[in-house]
Scaffold this motif. Structure first.
Motif, mmCIF file in Angstrom:
data_model
loop_
_atom_site.group_PDB
_atom_site.id
_atom_site.type_symbol
_atom_site.label_atom_id
_atom_site.label_comp_id
_atom_site.label_asym_id
_atom_site.label_seq_id
_atom_site.Cartn_x
_atom_site.Cartn_y
_atom_site.Cartn_z
ATOM 1 N N ALA A 82 -3.703 0.874 7.762
ATOM 2 C CA ALA A 82 -2.674 1.853 8.089
ATOM 3 C C ALA A 82 -1.646 1.255 9.040
ATOM 4 O O ALA A 82 -1.962 0.402 9.864
ATOM 5 C CB ALA A 82 -3.307 3.080 8.734
ATOM 6 N N GLU A 84 1.034 2.917 11.712
ATOM 7 C CA GLU A 84 1.470 4.152 12.340
ATOM 8 C C GLU A 84 2.753 3.866 13.098
ATOM 9 O O GLU A 84 2.767 3.111 14.070
ATOM 10 C CB GLU A 84 0.398 4.707 13.275
ATOM 11 N N ARG A 95 2.361 8.017 9.493
ATOM 12 C CA ARG A 95 1.292 7.059 9.211
ATOM 13 C C ARG A 95 1.348 6.700 7.733
ATOM 14 O O ARG A 95 1.376 7.577 6.881
ATOM 15 C CB ARG A 95 -0.048 7.697 9.554
ATOM 16 N N CYS A 97 -0.527 4.337 4.722
ATOM 17 C CA CYS A 97 -1.709 3.560 4.353
ATOM 18 C C CYS A 97 -1.427 2.779 3.081
ATOM 19 O O CYS A 97 -0.688 3.231 2.212
ATOM 20 C CB CYS A 97 -2.904 4.490 4.154
ATOM 21 N N ASP A 108 -4.116 8.538 2.977
ATOM 22 C CA ASP A 108 -4.824 8.193 4.209
ATOM 23 C C ASP A 108 -6.258 8.723 4.139
ATOM 24 O O ASP A 108 -6.474 9.930 4.145
ATOM 25 C CB ASP A 108 -4.087 8.809 5.396
ATOM 26 N N ASP A 111 -7.177 11.074 7.164
ATOM 27 C CA ASP A 111 -6.440 12.323 7.376
ATOM 28 C C ASP A 111 -7.320 13.505 6.995
ATOM 29 O O ASP A 111 -7.964 13.503 5.955
ATOM 30 C CB ASP A 111 -5.173 12.317 6.522
#
Length: 173
Positions: A82, A84, A95, A97, A108, A111
């Motif tokens: 990831a 961010e 974010r 990924c 993600d 998440d």
């Protein structure tokens, strides 16, 4: 009738034409008719915000909303990394990924929000949805002209729209 499992699992988890398929996913949705699909998968937005333009490398990111309860990771989580980005205005931070093998932008796995997005370009099959709006149009690339008839929403219009959608869902109508 096609189920969400047929559409999402076949389109996302079974991608033999992609450069990499180490990330397998599967959803566990109940069978739904295609008439009900928009209540489970969507919206299908074309986002022109600066961060989505950077992530997609294009004029906009085409993304389809999926409910968390209709999706689970099977394998490949260890291959996901990831990035961010710094917080611009208010949480949550942006974010992104991606698969470390092929670089594809992926959902993600950490998440826990109720709704998340899948980049439409991940799907080999027709998601049976069409884009429904352009968002953050005030940040549109100066070299790109929107020529379709989809709704165009700036940040304020989008926030108002999403609040109305949430209120409608809470009211059960």
């Amino acid at each position: 009738m096609a189920s969400q499992k047929d559409l999402v699992s076949r389109a996302v988890a079974e991608q033999p034409n992609k450069p990499c398929n180490p990330i397998a996913r599967e959803d566990e949705a109940a069978r739904l008719s295609t008439d009900e699909l928009d209540r489970v998968v969507g919206p299908f937005e074309l986002c022109h915000c600066n961060r989505c333009k950077k992530v997609s490398g294009s004029a906009f990111m085409a993304a389809i909303g999926v409910r968390r309860e209709d999706f689970r990771w099977i394998s490949g989580r260890e291959l996901i990394r990831a990035f961010e980005a710094p917080l611009l205005q208010s949480p949550p931070a942006y974010r992104v990924c991606f698969c470390t093998v092929c670089g594809s932008c992926v959902p993600d796995p950490e998440d826990s929000s109720e709704l998340f997005e899948i980049a439409a370009g991940l799907l080999d099959d027709d998601p049976r949805l069409q884009p429904d709006k352009h968002i953050f149009v005030e940040m549109k690339a100066p070299w790109f002209e929107i020529t379709d008839d989809l709704r165009q929403m700036d940040k304020n219009a989008l926030l108002k729209h999403r609040q109305q959608v949430r209120q409608t869902e809470e009211d059960g109508t």
